[in-house]
Scaffold this active site. Structure first.
Site, PDB file in Angstrom:
ATOM      1  N   LEU A 329      30.838  35.751  48.781  1.00  0.00           N
ATOM      2  CA  LEU A 329      32.277  35.569  48.671  1.00  0.00           C
ATOM      3  C   LEU A 329      32.917  36.545  47.702  1.00  0.00           C
ATOM      4  O   LEU A 329      34.083  36.892  47.833  1.00  0.00           O
ATOM      5  CB  LEU A 329      32.587  34.135  48.204  1.00  0.00           C
ATOM      6  CG  LEU A 329      32.118  33.008  49.116  1.00  0.00           C
ATOM      7  CD1 LEU A 329      32.314  31.668  48.431  1.00  0.00           C
ATOM      8  CD2 LEU A 329      32.861  33.039  50.444  1.00  0.00           C
ATOM      9  N   GLN A 331      32.067  39.469  44.066  1.00  0.00           N
ATOM     10  CA  GLN A 331      31.154  40.159  43.152  1.00  0.00           C
ATOM     11  C   GLN A 331      31.870  40.421  41.839  1.00  0.00           C
ATOM     12  O   GLN A 331      33.013  40.851  41.830  1.00  0.00           O
ATOM     13  CB  GLN A 331      30.692  41.485  43.760  1.00  0.00           C
ATOM     14  CG  GLN A 331      29.881  42.358  42.833  1.00  0.00           C
ATOM     15  CD  GLN A 331      28.484  41.826  42.609  1.00  0.00           C
ATOM     16  OE1 GLN A 331      27.795  41.495  43.573  1.00  0.00           O
ATOM     17  NE2 GLN A 331      28.069  41.740  41.362  1.00  0.00           N
ATOM     18  N   ASP A 446      41.564  33.267  29.996  1.00  0.00           N
ATOM     19  CA  ASP A 446      41.522  34.336  31.001  1.00  0.00           C
ATOM     20  C   ASP A 446      42.356  33.967  32.225  1.00  0.00           C
ATOM     21  O   ASP A 446      41.913  34.126  33.364  1.00  0.00           O
ATOM     22  CB  ASP A 446      40.076  34.627  31.401  1.00  0.00           C
ATOM     23  CG  ASP A 446      39.900  36.046  31.951  1.00  0.00           C
ATOM     24  OD1 ASP A 446      40.795  36.887  31.733  1.00  0.00           O
ATOM     25  OD2 ASP A 446      38.873  36.310  32.599  1.00  0.00           O
TER      26      ASP A 446
END
Length: 659
Positions: A329, A331, A446
């Protein structure tokens, strides 16, 4: 792509040298083992851990090799939870015994280049070798069947009526072979034909296989040579006499021939020993790394191995079809994410991690220990982990509709205005829950478009909690190392390392402005300034609606757009105390008559400065801006010359993106 040649280049040289020596030996000793490849080697793209498949391959081939030495063919299998394997080797029955051993030695040296693929097959002109992860012994045909046609042979022209004569001989030989134990040869009118079925195939399977091979070979005509390479048989015709006499003894050179066989076998043994030594070295390194990883994980092993968060590595490996590339899905810098289906039918996302450093363990601990008990409709749910396999794995609920950045920055996938508002509100609610919806305060650190996933209803799901931090209610802030993505990091956190919930608020503000505009925060690299600078200029002149993504073609509510832009700018204010809390943001976005304060000017750093500046210079510029703003009333009378919006270069890779 091959395991041995890519990981150990020296082995590729050794293998080549051994094959050349074997070939030289065969010519010197009047042998013709027919070790030319009838077609390129066929290796599976599906791979498993070398730790499992290489020892399995070695063990199976020991039995096959012994059987080939005694009988000219052999098959063997082993079934384990980690790597099942079935293997078959067979020489063609016209080949003398010493040539058979030479041919098998050549194929046995080459085929390991398919590892750690789950399957491989090799057709040489004198023998066949195959391994797979299922029992193929009775298989007569398969999707991998192929033919190989040669248009010329040494420049010689085919004999008269070649196609007719060859077709007739092919028909006769393929019809006769099943009744003769699966093997037949013949020649007539300058044409030579050989048909061979594998010993594991039934008589009817042999007949079916050769029927298909006959069609494939005849399709090669009028080429002067053709081969059919099927799962259960091999067929070859040629104008050259390639057929051997299995009873020939090489006359007075028989002793020399035996010596050649011994040399070839010795070379194969040497190659095998060298390969095994490198494999052993690899295993030892992996074991040492795994030992260090276990040491770093420390108490996690005991805590999670007995909890309902623990998944067996083998189950997740099987669920992802052994981490098939087609199941991938996304990387990222710390690992890859695969789609998987568990035994109970649940579809999950499996993050495969590769690091064992102290920093990685901290992030892993956050994901598992901090977030596993947190549930909210706008947070991706962590289902568990696996920490005792070759690499550590995290298991999440599967979110089907990719990440947000692939929608707002891809003009082929246009989100409507209502969908954008829905996603903005959902993201805000998810962050607000992290900040105050549980017994602990959690800061994500994040927040960005690639870490917001979209479910089947295009509802926001915040993902990737590797950088998340929590602190007690009596703490005002945390002092921590800088981590996150430039362009989304709050200025006080970037410069001073002071972490509060307001760092997430700032990141959310940048995300909102990207959602409204449909442009990345570094999209304004020209004289017009950065994203924040451009939005601020339009807001001050009551033209907020002009920032809205042009791809919407005006299909949006202008008053609502101005309201969302105003909220985004409030979140991006330079002074943390002036930014609203996320619960207040949710109220501003969802309560129609909720009063929304006027935002003050965001901190600016010129985008051209950022393009050529180092991290230290960026921090210096932001620090100067903050010091100036902290000591002033901070009015919005003029535009500054720079913007905090940075390049898209992140301090952290995007790890959890659905493709």
């Amino acid at each position: 792509m091959h395991f041995l040649s890519s990981k150990f280049p020296f082995l590729k040289w050794v293998t080549t040298a051994v094959i050349l020596l074997m070939s030289t030996a065969s010519f010197c000793y009047a042998a013709d083992p027919r070790i030319e490849e009838a077609a390129p080697m066929n290796c599976s793209l599906n791979r498993v851990s070398p730790t499992f498949i290489i020892p399995t391959f070695t063990r199976v081939m020991e039995f096959v090799s012994a059987s080939v030495t005694d009988h000219g063919w052999g098959n063997s299998s082993t079934v384990t939870p980690n790597a099942s394997m079935y293997a078959l080797a067979q020489c063609y029955e016209d080949l003398p015994r010493q040539d058979c051993l030479l041919c098998y030695a050549s194929s046995r040296t080459k085929l390991p280049r398919c590892l750690p693929g789950i399957a491989g097959r090799m057709f040489l002109d004198g023998c066949f070798l195959r391994y797979d992860n299922y029992s193929f012994f009775n298989e007569s045909t398969s999707a991998q069947d192929k033919s190989n046609c040669s248009s010329s042979l040494g420049g010689a022209a085919p004999p008269p009526n070649f196609a007719t004569n060859a077709g007739s001989l092919i028909d006769n030989i393929t019809a006769a072979a099943p009744a003769r134990g699966g093997f037949a040869t013949g020649n007539a009118n300058g044409v030579y034909v050989l048909a061979q079925c594998w010993k594991t195939v039934s008589r009817e399977g042999c007949r079916q296989c050769l029927a298909k091979a006959r069609t494939e070979a005849k399709n090669c005509l009028p080429s002067v040579e053709g081969r059919a390479l099927n799962a259960g048989c091999y067929l070859r015709y040629s104008t050259e006499n390639f057929i051997s006499d299995p009873n020939e003894t090489d006359g007075g050179s028989s002793a020399v021939s035996k010596k050649g066989v011994k040399v070839a076998i010795a070379l194969s043994v040497i190659a095998f020993v060298m390969i095994s030594a490198f494999i052993a070295y690899t295993w030892r390194n992996k074991a040492l790394k795994r030992k260090q990883e276990r040491k770093n994980l420390g108490p996690l092993l005991g805590i999670y191995s007995k909890s309902n968060l623990n998944f067996k590595y083998e189950i997740l490996e099987k669920a992802t079809n052994y981490f098939d590339p087609s199941m991938k899905l996304g990387q990222g810098g710390a690992g890859s994410v695969y789609k998987g289906t568990l035994n109970d039918g649940r579809v999950v996302a499996v993050k495969r991690l590769f690091f064992n450093t102290r920093q990685w363990v901290d992030e892993f601990f956050n994901e598992v220990n901090l977030i596993s008990g947190v549930e909210h409709r706008n947070l991706v749910k962590l289902l568990g982990c696996s920490i005792e396999g070759p690499e550590s794995l995290l298991v999440y609920e599967f979110v089907p509709n990719k990440s947000l950045d692939q929608y707002i920055f891809d003009k082929n996938k246009i989100l409507t205005w209502r969908e954008r508002v829905h996603i903005v509100v959902g993201t805000a609610e998810g962050i607000a829950f992290l900040h105050g919806g549980t017994s602990i305060r959690i800061i994500h650190r994040d927040i960005k478009s690639s870490n917001v996933l979209l479910d089947e209803n295009l509802s926001a799901k915040i993902a990737d909690f590797g950088l998340a931090r929590c602190f007690a209610p009596d703490k005002t802030h945390l002092s921590t190392g800088i981590a996150g993505t430039l362009g989304y990091m709050a200025p006080e956190y970037l410069v001073r390392g002071q972490l509060t919930e307001k760092a997430d608020v700032y990141s959310f503000g940048v995300l909102v402005l990207e959602m409204v505009s449909g442009r990345k925060s570094n999209a304004f690299a020209d004289d017009s300034g950065s994203l924040l600078q451009t939005v601020w200029r339009l807001y001050r002149t009551d033209r907020s609606f002009e920032i809205v993504d042009p791809s919407l073609e005006g299909d949006f509510n202008a008053n609502e757009a101005s309201k969302v832009v105003q909220v985004g700018l409030l979140c991006c204010q330079a002074i943390p105390a002036l930014r609203p809390s996320m619960s207040e943001v949710v109220e501003m976005l969802t309560i129609e008559d909720r009063e929304i304060p006027e935002p003050t000017q965001p901190p600016f750093i010129n985008s051209s400065v950022l393009a050529g500046g180092s991290m230290s210079s960026i921090k210096s510029l932001v620090s100067n801006a903050l010091n100036k703003q902290d000591g002033s009333s901070y009015t919005s009378t003029t535009d500054q010359s720079s913007s905090m919006q940075s390049t898209s270069d992140g301090l952290r890779s995007e790890e959890f993106r659905h493709h």
